[in-house]
Every structure is written in structure tokens, then in C-alpha cells.
Motif scaffolding. Structure first.
Motif, PDB file in Angstrom:
ATOM      1  N   UNK A 172     -16.984 -34.042 -53.344  1.00  0.00           N
ATOM      2  CA  UNK A 172     -15.544 -33.974 -53.124  1.00  0.00           C
ATOM      3  C   UNK A 172     -14.829 -35.282 -53.481  1.00  0.00           C
ATOM      4  N   UNK A 173     -15.525 -36.426 -53.380  1.00  0.00           N
ATOM      5  CA  UNK A 173     -14.875 -37.722 -53.582  1.00  0.00           C
ATOM      6  C   UNK A 173     -14.165 -37.861 -54.932  1.00  0.00           C
ATOM      7  N   UNK A 174     -14.775 -37.448 -56.060  1.00  0.00           N
ATOM      8  CA  UNK A 174     -14.105 -37.640 -57.351  1.00  0.00           C
ATOM      9  C   UNK A 174     -12.861 -36.771 -57.535  1.00  0.00           C
ATOM     10  N   UNK A 175     -12.683 -35.762 -56.701  1.00  0.00           N
ATOM     11  CA  UNK A 175     -11.512 -34.888 -56.811  1.00  0.00           C
ATOM     12  C   UNK A 175     -10.371 -35.453 -55.979  1.00  0.00           C
ATOM     13  N   UNK A 176      -9.223 -34.777 -56.040  1.00  0.00           N
ATOM     14  CA  UNK A 176      -8.086 -35.156 -55.207  1.00  0.00           C
ATOM     15  C   UNK A 176      -7.878 -34.138 -54.092  1.00  0.00           C
ATOM     16  N   UNK A 177      -8.900 -33.326 -53.828  1.00  0.00           N
ATOM     17  CA  UNK A 177      -8.767 -32.262 -52.833  1.00  0.00           C
ATOM     18  C   UNK A 177      -8.571 -32.838 -51.433  1.00  0.00           C
ATOM     19  N   UNK A 178      -7.742 -32.157 -50.640  1.00  0.00           N
ATOM     20  CA  UNK A 178      -7.572 -32.538 -49.238  1.00  0.00           C
ATOM     21  C   UNK A 178      -8.854 -32.220 -48.471  1.00  0.00           C
ATOM     22  N   UNK A 179      -9.206 -33.101 -47.538  1.00  0.00           N
ATOM     23  CA  UNK A 179     -10.464 -32.969 -46.804  1.00  0.00           C
ATOM     24  C   UNK A 179     -10.189 -32.988 -45.302  1.00  0.00           C
ATOM     25  N   UNK A 180     -10.867 -32.096 -44.574  1.00  0.00           N
ATOM     26  CA  UNK A 180     -10.815 -32.095 -43.118  1.00  0.00           C
ATOM     27  C   UNK A 180     -12.203 -32.467 -42.589  1.00  0.00           C
ATOM     28  N   UNK A 181     -12.282 -33.550 -41.820  1.00  0.00           N
ATOM     29  CA  UNK A 181     -13.545 -34.016 -41.259  1.00  0.00           C
ATOM     30  C   UNK A 181     -13.596 -33.623 -39.786  1.00  0.00           C
ATOM     31  N   UNK A 182     -14.622 -32.870 -39.418  1.00  0.00           N
ATOM     32  CA  UNK A 182     -14.781 -32.412 -38.041  1.00  0.00           C
ATOM     33  C   UNK A 182     -15.979 -33.098 -37.395  1.00  0.00           C
ATOM     34  N   UNK A 183     -15.916 -33.270 -36.096  1.00  0.00           N
ATOM     35  CA  UNK A 183     -17.036 -33.873 -35.386  1.00  0.00           C
ATOM     36  C   UNK A 183     -16.606 -34.395 -34.037  1.00  0.00           C
ATOM     37  N   UNK A 184     -17.578 -34.607 -33.177  1.00  0.00           N
ATOM     38  CA  UNK A 184     -17.285 -35.126 -31.847  1.00  0.00           C
ATOM     39  C   UNK A 184     -16.754 -36.558 -31.933  1.00  0.00           C
ATOM     40  N   UNK A 185     -16.161 -37.017 -30.842  1.00  0.00           N
ATOM     41  CA  UNK A 185     -15.718 -38.411 -30.767  1.00  0.00           C
ATOM     42  C   UNK A 185     -16.894 -39.346 -30.986  1.00  0.00           C
ATOM     43  N   UNK A 186     -16.664 -40.370 -31.822  1.00  0.00           N
ATOM     44  CA  UNK A 186     -17.689 -41.386 -32.021  1.00  0.00           C
ATOM     45  C   UNK A 186     -18.727 -41.065 -33.067  1.00  0.00           C
ATOM     46  N   UNK A 187     -18.575 -39.965 -33.811  1.00  0.00           N
ATOM     47  CA  UNK A 187     -19.587 -39.601 -34.811  1.00  0.00           C
ATOM     48  C   UNK A 187     -19.379 -40.301 -36.155  1.00  0.00           C
ATOM     49  N   UNK A 188     -18.229 -40.959 -36.339  1.00  0.00           N
ATOM     50  CA  UNK A 188     -18.005 -41.697 -37.586  1.00  0.00           C
ATOM     51  C   UNK A 188     -17.121 -40.981 -38.586  1.00  0.00           C
ATOM     52  N   UNK A 189     -16.131 -40.263 -38.098  1.00  0.00           N
ATOM     53  CA  UNK A 189     -15.260 -39.502 -39.004  1.00  0.00           C
ATOM     54  C   UNK A 189     -14.468 -40.425 -39.934  1.00  0.00           C
ATOM     55  N   UNK A 190     -14.031 -41.575 -39.405  1.00  0.00           N
ATOM     56  CA  UNK A 190     -13.285 -42.503 -40.254  1.00  0.00           C
ATOM     57  C   UNK A 190     -14.183 -43.129 -41.322  1.00  0.00           C
ATOM     58  N   UNK A 191     -15.449 -43.374 -40.978  1.00  0.00           N
ATOM     59  CA  UNK A 191     -16.387 -43.904 -41.976  1.00  0.00           C
ATOM     60  C   UNK A 191     -16.550 -42.942 -43.138  1.00  0.00           C
ATOM     61  N   UNK A 192     -16.595 -41.643 -42.842  1.00  0.00           N
ATOM     62  CA  UNK A 192     -16.697 -40.637 -43.899  1.00  0.00           C
ATOM     63  C   UNK A 192     -15.453 -40.662 -44.767  1.00  0.00           C
TER      64      UNK A 192
END
Length: 456
Positions: A172-192
Motif C-alpha cells: 500500500x505504501x507506494x500508492x496514494x490510497x487512504x489507509x485505516x489502521x486498527x488495533x488495541x491501544x499501544x500496539x504501534x498504529x502510529x509507527x505503521x
């Protein structure tokens, strides 16, 4: 023209200065004037001048405009963004073209028509404002980029669940597609989100984070879209919104599930039209950002219950990345713990610290409800508390959950028993969810659903 801005009039004819000052004094906030161009550097160093009105001729014996052009060049050396209007009594088209080539924004002939002069000055003021906005934006972006690069952190993990995440990121990174990151608190969503930005074509642009859970409804538009001076009581200056700051880069909206219905509607309108209007402004501005959103909430259930707009979910959810909780990541847990041990060991001058075998066992068996964030805090606390060269269980201050991961003799429900069986299988297979699903005789989607349902 509104009464705002500062202009500098440079002309060796006092009558010209007086005429311009008399005509413009009610139309601009401040007028500075001088008969000598030698004063220009000093004036520009002491004052923020929006527009310079510069005479082309200062020598009585010469009317070529050469001196005016030379001073124009000097002004541009001092500040390439300075807006300059040239003024002369000689209507030489070639001279006008040369002045424009050297960076003048426009050209006025003496005697001037007041309305034409006013229109020219108005355009120049707007150009100056735009240039300063762009300069401010670039400064903000440079500062933000420096801060982001300084605090950047790679995603750690080799477990099968994380390998699946890495595969999605790489696609997905090379595209401009919108991304939704799901996960519990503290799993590293911002790092992704940062990793997607780093691997994208926008990597040289800004990565800007907004925690939607901390923005009140009254400040939502101002924070996201910006505002004009005087738009509301506390709007003492123009403010650039996050959409403008992130132009050409990536905008990360964390805790998107916390948006109220009115805020959802405003965000949806912007995403649909690809433009926004700052509060108190009448002009729309286009947006060019890569949008990544994240939440720890079940947005599917929120749509069903009417708490989240389905059309907004479609807009932000072109690609979905679901982060596994730390407790299902097997050997990743020790690897991440060692990363933080090195980090905090260097920070607190204890770089020789290591974990004792009993601590490693405790770290591996603990459930980590707060995920990577909790692990980070636990290791930092242990580093601070440790007095020797090995961190002991007493330094770590967590309790193993291995004892609770068995059926025992106490009465439990079928769901509780199923949760224990799944948790034990995950631990036994070191986070390999394909192996877990095969061992338990269920499909992977069913396994994912039960992991979320039981909070495993």
C-alpha cells in the motif's frame, strides 16, 4: 483594500512621497518613506515590509532606470520574497519587462491613476501575504521533519502476524490510497503510519499527526482548516491549519473513532471535494495529502449502531491494516523488550544492563494488556530501579499470567474456557495464527474474531 500591511515608498521626489502617503494613509496600516535608496537595507532589517514602491530613477542626469534596477536586485538579495512595485515617469515597455524579469511584481507609470494604483497595490499585498504564508509553512515543515526524524523508530517484529502487516505495508505504501489502521491501544498504529509514509512517494514531505480524541468540537475546524485573523474572539492572527501544513505529505488522524457526528460530516465534505475553507475566509484551498487514520474501536459496530458514518468509513478505509496485540506476537516480545533495554540503558547511563532468565520468562508469559506501550514503560521503570547489572523480577514489577492460563478446577464459562485454549495455543505456536487456527480446527477469520471478542 483593508487597512492592513506595511509599505515602503522610495522616491527622491518629496512631492511624490507626499501624494502617495496622502492617498494611501487610510488604506494601509503603516507607511514608511525615504528619499534615499541607501536607507533601504536598514529599513528592511528593522521592519517587516509587505510591499516596496521603488522609483526607477534617482539621478537627475540619467533617466535610464538603471539605478532603480540595481536597487531592485539588492532588495531581492536581502529577501528574495520581498514584493516590489517599480514606479517611473518614463513609459518604456522594455524597461518594464526588464524590471519584471529581475523580480518586480508590477510596474506603475507617473502620473498614476488612483484606482489602477490601488488595484496594483492590493494585488501586491495579497502576493506578499501568500509568499509569507508559504515561507512560514516551509519553516514549520522543516521543524516538524527534524522533530519526526529525531524521534523516528523502526517497527520491530518477525512473528507471522507482523509479517502479514509488513506485506500489506509494502503493497500500500507506494500508492496514494487512504489507509485505516486498527488495533488495541499501544500496539504501534502510529509507527505503521510513519512506515507507510517513509516508503511512499511523499517521503520527502511532512508527516503530521493529529490526535482526534483531544480536539474539541469548537476547535475542530480551526485546527484542521486554519482560520483568519478576527474569525472569532481569540483569533488574533492568521493560523494555518493542519491540512495546509501537511500539503504534499501525509496526514495521520489518530483516534478517528472519537469524532462526533458533526465533525465526521465536515471531514467527509473535505475528503469528497478535496478542498477546504479556513474559518473566516471566503476562498477555498485545494488539499494534497495522503490520509492515514487509526482507531482502537470497532468502527464496523459503530456504523451499525449509528455512531460512525458509513460513507466516511468508505472514504478512509480503502486499505485496512489490523495490528495484532503484543500477547500474540511470540518471540517479538523479548526482541522489543531488548530494544527498550538498550534505549533506556543509554538514556540513564546503564548500558551494560541485561535481563535475568527469570525476567525473560516473566516478560514472555505476561499478557501485556497495554501492549508495546506498557512494555516500554515497564522496561524503563526496571532500568531506573535496577541497582546491579541484571534486571530482576523485583525490578520489573509485573506478575506472570502463566498460572491463570489453565482450566483448573474452578467453575468457568464455555467462553472463558475457549479464551484460555486459544491463548495457550497462541503461546505454544509462538504467535503463528495459521498454526493456531489449524491446531484448533477453525478458520483464520473465526480465530481473529474470537481474539478480538475475548481480548486475547
Amino acid at each position: 483594500m483593508a487597512t492592513q500591511g506595511t509599505i515602503l515608498i522610495v522616491d527622491d521626489n518629496p512631492s511624490v512621497i507626499d501624494s502617495l502617503t496622502l492617498f494611501l494613509k487610510r488604506k494601509v496600516a503603516k507607511i514608511i518613506s525615504t528619499e534615499s535608496p541607501n536607507d533601504i537595507p536598514t529599513i528592511l532589517s528593522k521592519h517587516q515590509v509587505d510591499v516596496v514602491i521603488l522609483d526607477m530613477n534617482f539621478e537627475l542626469t540619467e533617466n535610464t532606470g538603471k539605478e532603480g534596477l540595481n536597487w531592485l536586485k539588492e532588495i531581492k538579495k536581502l529577501d528574495p520574497n520581498q514584493v516590489v512595485i517599480m514606479i517611473t515617469a518614463y513609459g518604456d515597455v522594455a524597461l518594464a519587462v526588464e524590471a519584471l524579469k529581475e523580480g518586480a511584481s508590477d510596474f506603475i507609470l507617473k502620473p498614476w491613476d488612483n484606482q489602477k494604483l490601488l488595484a496594483t497595490l492590493n494585488s501586491a499585498m495579497e502576493l506578499s501575504r501568500s509568499k509569507r504564508e508559504v515561507s512560514h509553512l516551509r519553516t514549520e515543515q522543516a521543524d516538524l521533519k527534524q522533530s519526526i526524524n529525531k524521534n523516528s523508530q523502526a517497527i520491530i517484529g518477525q512473528s507471522p502476524p507482523m509479517q502479514e502487516v509488513f506485506q500489506v505495508i509494502s503493497k500500500v505504501a507506494p500508492t496514494d490510497a487512504n489507509v485505516l489502521v486498527l488495533g488495541e491501544n499501544g500496539t504501534g498504529k502510529e509507527l505503521v503510519a510513519r512506515e507507510i509514509h517513509r516508503l511512499s512517494a511523499r517521503a520527502s514531505g511532512i508527516f503530521l499527526t493529529i490526535d482526534m480524541g483531544t480536539i474539541t468540537e469548537t476547535l475542530f475546524e480551526s485546527e484542521l482548516f486554519g482560520h483568519k485573523k478576527g474569525a472569532f474572539t481569540d483569533a488574533k492572527d492568521d493560523k494555518m491549519g493542519r491540512l495546509a501544513l501537511a500539503h504534499g505529505g501525509t496526514l495521520f488522524l489518530d483516534e478517528i473513532g472519537n469524532l462526533s457526528q458533526p465533525m465526521q460530516a465536515k471531514l467527509l465534505t473535505v475528503l469528497q471535494n478535496r478542498e477546504f475553507t479556513p474559518v473566516g475566509d471566503t476562498k477555498t484551498k485545494p488539499i494534497d495529502v495522503r490520509l492515514i487514520c487509526a482507531t482502537n474501536r470497532n468502527v464496523g459496530e459503530m456504523v451499525t449502531s449509528g455512531h460512525f458514518r458509513e460513507d466516511l468509513l468508505y472514504r478512509i478505509n480503502t486499505i485496512q491494516v489490523e495490528l495484532p496485540p503484543l500477547r500474540v506476537r511470540g518471540d517479538d516480545i523479548i526482541q522489543i523488550a531488548n530494544y527498550y533495554l538498550r534505549k533506556f540503558g543509554e538514556k540513564y547511563g546503564k548500558s551494560k544492563l541485561s535481563f535475568s532468565p527469570s525476567v525473560c520468562e516473566r516478560i514472555s508469559s505476561y499478557n501485556w494488556p497495554g501492549n508495546v506501550r506498557e512494555l516500554s514503560h515497564a522496561v524503563e521503570r526496571a532500568v531506573i530501579m535496577c541497582e546491579g547489572e541484571r534486571i530482576s523480577p523485583n525490578d520489573l514489577l509485573i506478575h506472570s499470567t502463566a498460572e491463570s492460563n489453565n482450566l483448573g478446577d474452578k467453575p468457568i464459562s464455555l467462553n472463558e474456557a475457549e479464551a484460555i485454549l486459544i491463548a495457550n495455543s497462541i503461546k505454544r505456536n509462538k504467535g503463528n495464527l495459521s498454526a493456531v487456527a489449524k491446531e484448533l480446527g477453525i478458520g483464520r477469520q473465526t480465530l481473529y474474531r474470537k481474539i478480538r471478542e475475548y481480548g486475547i
